[in-house]
Design an enzyme around this catalytic site. Structure first.
Site: not given
Ligand code: ADE
Length: 337
Positions: A65-66, A159, A218
């Site tokens: 998202k970032t 989230t 991640r």
């Protein structure tokens, strides 16, 4: 200001993470539909010489998202300011952030569902009319000061989209759900990260790491880095099939990508509640994990893998969960899904 705006990365892993972040759209693997949608929004905004609509990204942590928000800022050739819902405690904090923006900047608010009600009220006119109505003083002497803000694009990330109030949700021009990545995309991400970090890795090892990465970039990058440690300490620096398996077994990441925490939840559900159904509160107490951690971290993947199902009466463990953990299903549970 450093209390409300994120500080520069310091830890080695964070520095590596920022090195691995895609810097162009073509570097960003997967989520094709979302990328396409965003590109249309940005191109249209540019053609109109306007700043793009406010955007909301939701999905599990670690899905990018970032990174997407940073790509939006890059594409618009504007700065990105990063903060989060819980970091903005007072209207004054929000005012400090908003008045420091330049025309067209992107403001990224992570965990936007955790913004408090008072701050949220101030956010509405800021999003809609680029105005901030600050109340100065108290009681009969109180005055309203209207601040004009530069036009900006708010990108909210969460989230837990269901926890956003309807008025806040309705102020975003577009809402995107980031899904788990396809296995072949995770393989490409592992390959790319290894290349960027100068790690030598065999194709079989790429597959093994990708398979156990919970379809999440991640996690894939974290496992790759840990496998590199093992290759450097016990081996010749190359991540082979054997080193990757050894590293992942040592980290107790099993073939389905479950980690000790996931298995603890499943075991609690099976052993303490006979497989359920059980409510979140009871499961949280039995597994000694916070409810939010179960909801945000463990459950999405366990449900994606078909190990847990949410029913109106509570969580239940599936037949697959029993099989995976090697636990015999009792006769009384023959109706298990
Ligand atoms: N690293 C983290 N997310 C990524 C993505 N979607 N594509 C490439 N590298 C990434």
């Amino acid at each position: 200001m450093s209390s409300v705006l994120d500080k520069k990365p310091e830890k080695e892993d964070e520095v590596i993470d920022s090195a691995l972040r895609p810097k162009t759209w073509s570097d960003y693997i997967g989520q094709e539909k979302i990328k396409e949608n965003i590109r249309i929004i940005l191109t249209a905004a540019k053609q109109r010489s306007q700043s793009p609509d406010h955007l909301l990204f939701y999905g599990n942590s670690g899905l990018g998202k970032t990174t997407l928000a940073q790509l939006v800022a890059l594409e618009m050739e504007k700065e990105i300011r990063i903060s989060s819902g819980p970091a903005i405690e007072r209207a004054g904090d929000l005012a400090a952030i908003l008045t420091n923006l330049n025309e067209g900047d992107v403001l990224f608010l992570d965990e936007i569902h955790r913004i408090n009600n008072t701050v949220e009220e101030y956010l509405y006119p800021a999003m809609e009319d680029y105005k901030l109505n600050l109340i100065l003083g108290k009681g009969p002497m109180a005055r309203i000061m209207e601040l004009k803000l530069p036009k900006f694009t708010l990108i909210g990330a969460t989230t837990r989209p269901a926890l956003l109030s309807a008025p806040l949700r309705s102020r975003f021009g577009a809402i995107f759900q980031l899904n788990f990545y396809k296995p072949e995309d995770i393989e490409k991400i592992v390959e790319r990260s290894a290349r960027l970090l100068g790690i030598r890795i065999e194709p079989d090892a790429i597959k093994i790491i990708a398979e156990r990465s919970r379809f999440t970039p991640r996690v894939a990058n974290r496992l790759l880095k840990r496998a590199r440690d093992f290759a450097e300490v016990g081996g010749n620096g190359i991540i082979t099939k054997e080193t990757s398996e050894h590293a992942l077994n040592f980290l107790e990441v099993d073939k389905m990508g479950l980690e000790p925490g996931d298995r603890k939840i499943l075991l609690a559900l099976i052993e303490k509640f006979d497989g359920g159904p059980v409510g979140l509160q009871s499961l949280s107490a039995a597994a000694m994990e916070e409810e939010d951690t179960i909801l945000d971290i463990y459950e999405p993947y366990l449900m994606q893998m078909g190990f847990i199902e949410r029913t109106p009466r509570g969580r239940i463990a599936s037949r697959l969960a029993y099989e995976h953990l090697g636990i015999k299903i009792k006769n009384s549970q023959s109706q298990l899904i």
